[in-house]
Design a protein around this motif. Structure first.
Motif, PDB file in Angstrom:
ATOM      1  N   TYR A 139       2.752 -64.434 -14.134  1.00  0.00           N
ATOM      2  CA  TYR A 139       3.621 -63.595 -15.280  1.00  0.00           C
ATOM      3  C   TYR A 139       3.483 -64.408 -16.489  1.00  0.00           C
ATOM      4  O   TYR A 139       3.552 -64.248 -17.542  1.00  0.00           O
ATOM      5  N   LEU A 140       3.914 -65.870 -16.361  1.00  0.00           N
ATOM      6  CA  LEU A 140       4.088 -66.737 -17.388  1.00  0.00           C
ATOM      7  C   LEU A 140       2.846 -66.881 -18.130  1.00  0.00           C
ATOM      8  O   LEU A 140       2.852 -67.219 -19.373  1.00  0.00           O
ATOM      9  N   ILE A 141       1.803 -67.001 -17.357  1.00  0.00           N
ATOM     10  CA  ILE A 141       0.500 -67.202 -17.802  1.00  0.00           C
ATOM     11  C   ILE A 141      -0.011 -66.010 -19.080  1.00  0.00           C
ATOM     12  O   ILE A 141      -0.312 -66.401 -19.894  1.00  0.00           O
ATOM     13  N   GLU A 142       0.389 -64.642 -18.266  1.00  0.00           N
ATOM     14  CA  GLU A 142       0.272 -63.742 -19.124  1.00  0.00           C
ATOM     15  C   GLU A 142       1.122 -63.585 -20.132  1.00  0.00           C
ATOM     16  O   GLU A 142       0.588 -63.112 -21.268  1.00  0.00           O
ATOM     17  N   SER A 143       2.196 -64.031 -20.310  1.00  0.00           N
ATOM     18  CA  SER A 143       3.052 -63.810 -21.248  1.00  0.00           C
ATOM     19  C   SER A 143       2.868 -64.872 -22.535  1.00  0.00           C
ATOM     20  O   SER A 143       3.306 -64.718 -23.652  1.00  0.00           O
ATOM     21  N   GLY A 144       2.326 -65.850 -22.362  1.00  0.00           N
ATOM     22  CA  GLY A 144       1.911 -67.071 -23.212  1.00  0.00           C
ATOM     23  C   GLY A 144       2.938 -67.852 -23.296  1.00  0.00           C
ATOM     24  O   GLY A 144       2.842 -68.798 -24.354  1.00  0.00           O
ATOM     25  N   ILE A 145       4.050 -67.871 -22.805  1.00  0.00           N
ATOM     26  CA  ILE A 145       5.049 -68.851 -23.225  1.00  0.00           C
ATOM     27  C   ILE A 145       4.866 -70.257 -22.391  1.00  0.00           C
ATOM     28  O   ILE A 145       4.357 -70.293 -21.429  1.00  0.00           O
ATOM     29  N   PRO A 146       5.173 -71.305 -23.247  1.00  0.00           N
ATOM     30  CA  PRO A 146       4.859 -72.676 -22.539  1.00  0.00           C
ATOM     31  C   PRO A 146       5.623 -72.891 -21.124  1.00  0.00           C
ATOM     32  O   PRO A 146       6.706 -72.385 -21.165  1.00  0.00           O
ATOM     33  N   PHE A 147       4.988 -73.431 -20.308  1.00  0.00           N
ATOM     34  CA  PHE A 147       5.456 -73.520 -18.788  1.00  0.00           C
ATOM     35  C   PHE A 147       4.859 -74.690 -18.274  1.00  0.00           C
ATOM     36  O   PHE A 147       3.739 -74.971 -18.373  1.00  0.00           O
TER      37      PHE A 147
END
Length: 341
Positions: A139-147
């Motif tokens: 999900y984080l990869i898809e959202s584009g948010i830095p993580f």
């Protein structure tokens, strides 16, 4: 009447934009000018309106942290407070705060993550685990948010920055430590292999046993969820084997303390009759009776470096994804004996 950026700029004889850049610690401004402007701020009693600045920059100055388990369960895990300490130390240096997921189930934790991201409550996320079939990282990869992930990701490594130990090598070294003390009957008490760290540590144990020319016995490999009753059961199963082990590799100090209690109930002396090496070098390993020989995974550094990597990505989302491997070291205490002696 409150002091404004324009007031500071006029007194320091610089442009208001220069004062703004000093506030954001821009590399475009020389250190000499920064010192001059900051001195004027102090003299005039200027206090930054963080809410206004964050609104202008569309930044929250907050980092989200995705827990491995529910917050209540994590409080029993000695890894949690130390890794949070490392994260918060780095964040505080850059005026960032932290926000934790608080769900009681995997689904709740995932939903908390989605709310943080969609609600623009955080500038980036740190995931405290790597788990097979987990929905958070995709999900984080898809959202584009830095993580950043603490652990070796099971997803596309080109899209993930992560900080980890070499858990295979660390557990191989821990097992070899016991082999050098003359132990040949070594059992392994690990964690859920759905989590990458659990699988990696089990693999390291298996490698060491095979390379020593010994047979890998399924009866010597156990998984322990934190529970005194389960610790008692596992210890009983190991001791009832036809050829019981003389040494244990245990993948967490807290689990090792449970095993120590179970061995004591069976009147098995450590290290005279059973040697133990564990992981994390937490306070538990220091106050156990006897104090535990353990693998220091440098948990604080894991958190600190994860936060450092994340803030780099927040500053430049297009930066290359990278991995940081934190070294481990065996800390010798009193829970292992040399059977040759």
């Amino acid at each position: 009447m409150s002091v404004t950026i324009k007031d500071v700029a006029e007194r320091a004889n610089v442009a208001p934009s220069t004062v703004s850049r000093v506030l954001s610690d821009s590399s475009l401004i020389s250190e000499k000018t920064k010192q001059k402007v900051r001195k004027v701020m102090d003299e005039m009693g200027y206090h930054l309106n963080y809410n206004a600045q964050m609104l202008a920059l569309q930044s929250t100055k907050t980092i989200g942290i995705v827990m491995k388990n529910s917050s209540q369960e994590s409080m029993y895990n000695t890894f949690f407070p130390e890794v949070i300490h490392g994260i918060s130390t780095l964040c505080s240096k850059h005026d960032f705060s932290i926000s934790l997921t608080t769900g009681d189930t995997e689904e709740d934790i995932f939903n908390d993550t989605v709310k943080m991201v969609r609600g623009k409550r955080v500038d980036g996320m740190i995931v405290l685990y790597s788990k097979r079939d987990d929905k958070v990282v995709p999900y984080l990869i898809e959202s584009g948010i830095p993580f950043v992930v603490i652990g070796n990701p099971l997803n596309d490594l080109s899209k993930v920055t992560y900080v980890d130990n070499d858990n295979v090598l660390a557990t191989k070294s821990a097992t070899e430590y016991l082999l050098k003390l003359g132990h040949q009957k070594i059992a392994f008490i690990g964690q859920d292999t759905q989590f990458e760290v659990g699988e990696a540590r089990q693999n390291g144990y298996v490698q060491a046993i095979k390379e020593a020319g010994l047979k890998v016995s399924e009866g010597y490999m156990k998984k322990l969820h934190f529970s005194p009753s389960e610790g008692t059961r596992i210890v009983s199963e190991l001791l009832e084997l036809t050829d019981p082990p003389t040494a244990l590799v245990i993948s967490d100090d807290l689990h090792a303390s449970v095993v120590l209690t179970a061995l004591s109930k069976q009147q098995i002396k450590v290290p005279e009759e059973m040697s133990i090496i564990s992981f994390n070098d937490s306070i538990v390993s220091k106050i156990s009776n006897p104090p535990l020989t353990t693998v220091d995974t440098q948990i604080y550094e894991l958190g600190y470096e994860a936060a450092n990597c994340l803030l780099e990505l927040v500053k430049d989302p297009e930066a290359y994804r990278k991995s940081v491997i934190i070294p481990t070291v065996i800390v010798e205490r009193a829970s292992c004996s040399n059977v040759r002696e």
